[in-house]
Design an enzyme around this catalytic site. Structure first.
Site, PDB file in Angstrom:
ATOM      1  N   GLU A  61      31.336  40.159  26.909  1.00 64.19           N
ATOM      2  CA  GLU A  61      32.707  40.192  26.413  1.00 64.19           C
ATOM      3  C   GLU A  61      32.737  39.809  24.932  1.00 64.19           C
ATOM      4  O   GLU A  61      32.115  38.821  24.531  1.00 64.19           O
ATOM      5  CB  GLU A  61      33.538  39.209  27.249  1.00 64.19           C
ATOM      6  CG  GLU A  61      34.992  39.106  26.892  1.00 64.19           C
ATOM      7  CD  GLU A  61      35.724  38.116  27.800  1.00 64.19           C
ATOM      8  OE1 GLU A  61      36.962  38.092  27.742  1.00 64.19           O
ATOM      9  OE2 GLU A  61      35.050  37.383  28.558  1.00 64.19           O
ATOM     10  N   LYS A 130      41.146  44.233  28.778  1.00 66.39           N
ATOM     11  CA  LYS A 130      41.112  43.208  29.827  1.00 66.39           C
ATOM     12  C   LYS A 130      42.481  43.144  30.494  1.00 66.39           C
ATOM     13  O   LYS A 130      43.519  43.126  29.830  1.00 66.39           O
ATOM     14  CB  LYS A 130      40.740  41.860  29.212  1.00 66.39           C
ATOM     15  CG  LYS A 130      40.439  40.763  30.205  1.00 66.39           C
ATOM     16  CD  LYS A 130      39.855  39.549  29.486  1.00 66.39           C
ATOM     17  CE  LYS A 130      39.414  38.454  30.439  1.00 66.39           C
ATOM     18  NZ  LYS A 130      38.749  37.346  29.714  1.00 66.39           N
ATOM     19  N   CYS A 182      35.414  39.836  32.618  1.00 65.52           N
ATOM     20  CA  CYS A 182      35.379  38.408  32.986  1.00 65.52           C
ATOM     21  C   CYS A 182      36.417  38.005  34.032  1.00 65.52           C
ATOM     22  O   CYS A 182      36.222  38.212  35.220  1.00 65.52           O
ATOM     23  CB  CYS A 182      35.518  37.560  31.723  1.00 65.52           C
ATOM     24  SG  CYS A 182      34.890  35.861  31.957  1.00 65.52           S
TER      25      CYS A 182
END
Length: 653
Positions: A61, A130, A182
């Site tokens: 990330e 994300k 994540c």
């Protein structure tokens, strides 16, 4: 058009004849906010992945800038440099055949997004923002980034990205790839669930998850479970070396999972960049999704698939994954006690429930001193102990015949005595000789009649003793014998409840070894160990002059470890013969040569098809694992099905 697209898709996927895609999880060295350094390190590690012919290389990330930039994410020069770096990375990608997936902050519609960017063949194919931004404890991503629901514009001219969307999947060398970042994995309903049911076979996770005591084990379990739930490969790459340690520690985890199993896991806390490369089996995943029909019921059709790469990598004969030669017994030795106890408990509980259902306290079981009958007796004893029944209700009968050796007879007696069951010895020689006379068979001709008459005589004794005692006959035959038809029809093929029916031979040996290793009784341990070491034999032909076993099953029908490998590949994964052969050659390299494997593979298919009639009328018996041949449950096949397609493929290898 759809048919042409499907054929192209298949041709791309099977360029290596195994249905594999090679993935790399990479955690490079990072310098926070030093984009030039970071992009150079990314390119260096991509070259490493490309040397191994990786189809995809995934980085952590925000790997272009570093995850721990904090308020530097607002700096325009950092964002400008990031966009320049992505274009540079795209230009670099023309040199290699590996698709690169990196993390970067991207501007779009006056908002900043934490994105995964997909690059290859000189192009930026798109970016996935994300979805879930953590804003608790040590995380405060909403200070800088907007979540994916805030996407207004799908184009950003400066970065060269024409597609920024959380609803995008990518077709890479024949496999469909989804991306989450994540925290997306840690929420109650991860985006990867929707991605998977809408076609994603590989999920990439670009992460920057810090270390905490106990968190790593939870992470491993989380990845395993998500890959199993989504029936996908899961490639996880997390930030590590070089990220700021002001408040947090990042160790750089690289983890690759497939359908509930961890294929690769990097070592933590090492001062080196990390890379893990493995082949993931897309063919196997597709078969699982096809077989388990509830998977497709969740599809929503609200994802766009972008074709990203059609590079046909030649892996050669190299396989970058562990191929277990014993798939039924694969696992850590430290878990032997737990695994053996679970499987034997399933077996025993099935028998216990049957005894309760028919209000029966008596069982009859034939004991030969071999592996199968030993396991069946141990399971029966365990069932009686579960129910609080007297073990004397178990009538164990040893029935020496023309091929019985003193070794197996002695072990049978010792085991029965040590377990405290009722013991009978009923020799079958005279009865079989009388039968030979009745049907006019010459006892010097050791043919199928000679052998099967003994098996049926033993079964007759067991059935009649069950009638006499008001009990049931507990079957001892195993899954491997059923697959090969290595049992006598209406002989040892028959019982009233088969406790080993779904236990393959390699697992039978494993379970008996487990009983031996975990037994507190040294005498039981000793006899079980000797039974494990005894050659597998039906003992239907006369023994050698030195009283050793003359008739060895594996000399006649083939090595059970090979047949169990073939059986697992065929039934669990529906692999074609060529793939099973290639995997077997890899798994058994140095043990069997390729010609030997091919010979027994052909025997396997020939026997498997021709012996279905024995399985069509097999007795009840519980299922203990993912492979079972019950005609009422897992395997329905006509007894006269043709094996030509499979045999021809083996012959053409």
């Amino acid at each position: 058009m759809q048919m042409i697209k499907l054929l192209d898709f298949i041709n791309i996927l099977f360029m290596n004849k195994l249905g594999y895609i090679r993935v790399a999880a990479v955690s490079p060295e990072t310098k926070v906010a030093d984009v030039d350094f970071n992009i150079n390190e990314i390119m260096r590690m991509v070259r490493v992945a490309a040397e191994s012919h990786a189809d995809i290389a995934v980085f952590p990330e925000l790997s272009v800038t570093g995850y721990t930039c904090g308020d530097l994410f607002y700096q325009q020069n950092l964002l400008d440099k990031t966009e320049e770096a992505l274009l540079r990375l795209a230009e670099f990608s023309t040199e290699i055949g590996t698709v690169i997936v990196v993390g970067a902050p991207l501007r779009s519609g006056s908002r900043l997004f934490n994105c995964a960017v997909v690059i290859g063949n000189g192009k930026i194919f798109g970016a996935v923002p994300k979805t879930h931004l953590p804003n608790y404890n040590e995380f405060y991503e909403k200070r800088w980034f907007s979540d994916s629901s805030s996407i207004i514009y799908s184009a950003d001219v400066n970065s060269g990205i024409t597609n920024i969307s959380p609803r995008t999947l990518f077709e890479i060398n024949g496999a469909v790839v989804g991306i989450e970042i994540c925290e997306d994995l840690w929420v109650p309903v991860p985006p990867s669930c929707a991605m998977a049911v809408n076609g994603a076979e590989i999920i990439l996770n670009l992460s920057a998850s810090n270390e905490q005591a106990g968190k790593h084990r939870y992470l491993i379990d989380l990845i395993k479970q998500q890959s199993a739930r989504c029936r996908c490969a899961y490639v996880y790459s997390s930030a590590g070396l070089g990220e700021s340690s002001t408040d947090l520690v990042f160790s750089g985890n690289c983890i690759i999972a497939e359908n509930g199993s961890i294929l690769a896991e990097s070592e933590r806390f090492t001062v080196d960049p990390k890379i893990e490369i493995r082949d993931v089996d897309i063919q196997m995943l597709r078969n699982d999704r096809l077989k388990y029909s509830t998977f497709a019921e969740c599809k929503t059709n609200d994802y766009t698939i972008v074709k990203a790469s059609e590079n046909k990598h030649d892996y050669g004969s190299e396989i970058m994954r562990v191929i277990s030669s014993h798939p039924f017994t694969d696992g850590e030795r430290s878990h032997l006690r737990e695994r053996c106890d679970e499987i034997s408990s399933i077996q025993a509980w099935g028998l216990a429930q049957r005894l309760r259902a028919i209000n029966c306290k008596n069982t009859v079981i034939g004991i030969s001193g071999g592996l199968d009958s030993t396991l069946a007796l141990l399971v029966t004893v365990k069932a009686y102990d579960m129910l609080g029944l007297d073990r004397k209700g178990i009538t164990a009968i040893t029935m020496p015949g023309f091929g019985t050796t003193s070794r197996t007879r002695s072990n049978a007696w010792k085991l029965m005595e040590l377990l405290g069951v009722t013991i009978l010895e009923i020799p079958i020689g005279e009865a079989v000789e009388q039968h030979f006379k009745a049907i006019g068979h010459d006892s010097s001709i050791h043919d199928a009649t000679y052998e099967n008459s003994q098996a049926r005589e033993r079964t007759q004794i067991l059935m009649d003793m069950a009638n006499k005692t008001g009990g049931i006959v507990v079957g001892t035959g195993d899954l491997s014998e059923l697959a090969l038809g290595w049992c006598t029809y209406n002989g040892d093929q028959m019982s009233m409840y088969g406790v080993n029916a779904s236990v393959p031979k390699t697992l039978v040996r494993y379970l008996v070894e487990g009983y031996a290793e975990t037994s507190d009784n040294p005498e039981i341990k000793k006899v079980l160990t000797d039974i494990v070491d005894t050659p597998i034999s039906p003992e239907l032909l006369p023994a050698a002059k030195d009283d050793s076993i003359e008739q060895k099953t594996e000399d006649l029908v083939g090595p059970y470890e090979l047949h169990d490998f073939f059986l697992h590949g065929m039934l669990r994964h529906s692999f074609p013969p060529e793939k099973i052969y290639r995997l077997a050659c890899h798994a058994f390299a140095g043990v069997y040569d390729n010609d030997t494997i091919k010979h027994w593979l052909k025997i396997f298919y020939r026997r498997f098809f021709s012996q279905q009639f024995k399985r069509s009328c097999m007795p009840d018996g519980m299922k203990v694992g993912s492979v079972c041949l019950s005609p009422r449950g897992d395997w329905r096949m006509p007894s006269d099905a043709s094996s030509k397609l499979w045999i021809n493929e083996v012959e053409n290898l």
